[in-house]
Design a protein around this motif. Structure first.
Motif, mmCIF file in Angstrom:
data_model
loop_
_atom_site.group_PDB
_atom_site.id
_atom_site.type_symbol
_atom_site.label_atom_id
_atom_site.label_comp_id
_atom_site.label_asym_id
_atom_site.label_seq_id
_atom_site.Cartn_x
_atom_site.Cartn_y
_atom_site.Cartn_z
ATOM 1 N N THR A 16 54.606 66.886 56.517
ATOM 2 C CA THR A 16 54.924 68.410 56.186
ATOM 3 C C THR A 16 55.890 68.921 56.854
ATOM 4 O O THR A 16 56.676 69.840 56.454
ATOM 5 N N ARG A 17 56.189 68.324 58.223
ATOM 6 C CA ARG A 17 57.394 69.102 59.002
ATOM 7 C C ARG A 17 58.689 68.736 58.391
ATOM 8 O O ARG A 17 59.627 69.212 58.927
ATOM 9 N N LYS A 27 58.467 60.161 53.834
ATOM 10 C CA LYS A 27 59.106 60.287 55.216
ATOM 11 C C LYS A 27 59.678 59.405 55.669
ATOM 12 O O LYS A 27 60.861 59.013 56.094
ATOM 13 N N GLU A 28 58.929 57.962 55.749
ATOM 14 C CA GLU A 28 59.227 56.732 56.088
ATOM 15 C C GLU A 28 60.593 56.175 55.258
ATOM 16 O O GLU A 28 61.260 55.231 55.957
ATOM 17 N N GLN A 105 45.085 54.493 51.821
ATOM 18 C CA GLN A 105 44.381 55.739 52.475
ATOM 19 C C GLN A 105 44.286 56.860 51.540
ATOM 20 O O GLN A 105 45.438 57.499 51.350
ATOM 21 N N GLY A 110 43.909 61.032 59.176
ATOM 22 C CA GLY A 110 44.463 60.968 60.620
ATOM 23 C C GLY A 110 44.789 59.471 61.044
ATOM 24 O O GLY A 110 44.587 58.366 60.127
HETATM 25 P P1 UTP Z 1 52.078 62.179 61.800
HETATM 26 O O1 UTP Z 1 51.389 62.720 62.841
HETATM 27 O O2 UTP Z 1 53.867 62.288 61.903
HETATM 28 O O3 UTP Z 1 51.640 63.018 60.585
HETATM 29 O O4 UTP Z 1 51.991 60.603 61.371
HETATM 30 P P2 UTP Z 1 52.531 63.047 58.981
HETATM 31 O O5 UTP Z 1 51.681 63.530 57.997
HETATM 32 O O6 UTP Z 1 53.125 61.826 58.801
HETATM 33 O O7 UTP Z 1 53.833 64.325 59.300
HETATM 34 P P3 UTP Z 1 53.664 65.921 59.573
HETATM 35 O O8 UTP Z 1 52.714 65.975 60.879
HETATM 36 O O9 UTP Z 1 52.557 66.315 58.362
HETATM 37 O O10 UTP Z 1 54.864 66.288 59.517
HETATM 38 C C1 UTP Z 1 52.306 59.542 62.150
HETATM 39 C C2 UTP Z 1 52.356 58.424 61.291
HETATM 40 O O11 UTP Z 1 51.064 58.121 61.006
HETATM 41 C C3 UTP Z 1 50.807 58.005 59.565
HETATM 42 C C4 UTP Z 1 52.205 58.747 58.845
HETATM 43 O O12 UTP Z 1 52.654 58.278 57.894
HETATM 44 C C5 UTP Z 1 53.282 58.546 59.935
HETATM 45 O O13 UTP Z 1 53.908 57.491 59.851
HETATM 46 N N1 UTP Z 1 49.518 58.775 59.042
HETATM 47 C C6 UTP Z 1 49.399 59.757 59.577
HETATM 48 C C7 UTP Z 1 48.843 58.042 58.102
HETATM 49 O O14 UTP Z 1 49.286 56.933 57.761
HETATM 50 N N2 UTP Z 1 47.638 58.666 57.757
HETATM 51 C C8 UTP Z 1 47.237 60.015 58.214
HETATM 52 O O15 UTP Z 1 46.086 60.221 57.775
HETATM 53 C C9 UTP Z 1 48.060 60.510 58.988
#
Ligand code: UTP
Length: 291
Positions: A16-17, A27-28, A105, A110
């Motif tokens: 989301t950021r 994002k990846e 997932q 989380g």
């Molecule tokens: P982040 O804490 O950066 O969360 O996850 P996010 O959802 O990717 O990004 P924001 O906070 O909404 O901007 C760290 C890593 O853990 C993975 C994310 O894809 C990222 O690579 N992750 C996070 C999961 O695979 N599953 C989750 O439920 C949460």
């Protein structure tokens, strides 16, 4: 000692950021230098001896699966046009059949939950965990540094750690330090996102781990932690209580938080600066906009 052969890459987050960039693409898959973030992480894992790659994915993340697959049409066209270097680049991204495993997932519950999704695939072996949005530039790949720490010190949980500013501790898992020897910190406990006033240290966990397979006995999928997510960090303290050591490795290298726009931008600047072909263009562009 069991070898670290498997790595988990959680890529199911919502990112989301980074909206709106991450609305329809992962994002990846954001590019740093000439590779998407996830490929930087996979290359790092390969350089640490990893042979099996488990991706925890979700809806809208199929670009990641495609990236590590073959693209026959593209390869045929490059072959016909004798673009041999480009062909090699395309083939390098392809993981061998059976090397890559993708698990869904269903809900972004989380990091702890994402890791738990791979529980049936990890047998009785330690495994690496890499968060691709933490990009680490180093002489020795960061995961390799962790594997070396594991091989030197024996079973337990290991994570890359770095010192952060006091006002930033509330964004990280923070170590309560018991001891430190040769860059390996032994932790008494780990606190997720503490207040700066009560934080036990400024030594913060970043997205590289070697985990003991017993961690799966401690990921409590019923208990949501900070941020309404199932936290991986919550598994560590009960393990420490059972005499399974938790160690922070002060890695050599620079980490970029590519989950934020600022961190991603800085990573690209660092890459361009370190590339002799790109450096002149980078400096010229900065002078143009900064003069
Ligand atoms: P982040 O804490 O950066 O969360 O996850 P996010 O959802 O990717 O990004 P924001 O906070 O909404 O901007 C760290 C890593 O853990 C993975 C994310 O894809 C990222 O690579 N992750 C996070 C999961 O695979 N599953 C989750 O439920 C949460």
């Amino acid at each position: 000692m069991k070898k670290v052969r498997t790595a988990i890459f959680p890529v199911a987050g919502l990112g989301t950021r980074f909206l709106p960039a991450t609305k329809a693409s992962p994002k990846e898959m954001l590019i740093v230098g000439d590779m998407p973030l996830i490929q930087h992480a996979v290359v790092e894992a390969m350089e640490a001896g990893i042979e099996r790659f488990i991706f925890i994915t979700s809806q809208g993340k199929t670009a990641i699966e495609d990236h590590f697959d073959s693209n026959q049409l593209l390869e045929n066209v490059l072959q016909e046009r004798s673009k041999i270097e480009d062909l090699a680049k395309v083939r390098q991204t392809q993981l061998e059949p059976g090397q890559a495993i993708f698990i869904r997932q269903q809900h972004p519950l989380g990091l702890g939950h994402a890791v738990w999704c791979a529980r049936h695939l990890i047998q009785d072996e330690p495994f690496a965990l890499l968060l691709a949005d933490d990009l680490i530039l180093s002489q020795t790949p960061c995961t390799k540094q962790l594997v070396q720490a594991y091989e030197n010190n024996g079973p337990g949980n290991y994570t890359a750690v770095m010192e952060v500013a006091a006002e930033k501790v509330s964004r990280y898992g923070i170590l309560d330090i018991a001891d430190q020897k040769n860059g390996v910190i032994s932790a008494r406990s780990v606190v997720e996102k503490p207040d700066p006033e009560t934080s036990p240290s400024r030594t913060a966990i970043v997205g590289r781990y070697i985990l003991d397979p017993r961690v799966f006995n401690h990921i409590n999928t019923q208990k949501v932690g900070i941020g309404q997510e199932i936290q991986l960090t919550d598994a560590f303290n009960p393990m420490i209580a059972q005499n399974i050591p938790f160690s922070g490795v002060l890695f050599e290298g620079e980490r970029f938080d590519c989950g934020t726009k600022e961190g991603w931008l800085e990573a690209n600047i660092a890459y361009a600066y370190n590339d002799p072909e790109l450096q002149p263009s980078l400096l010229k562009a900065i002078t143009k906009y900064h003069s």
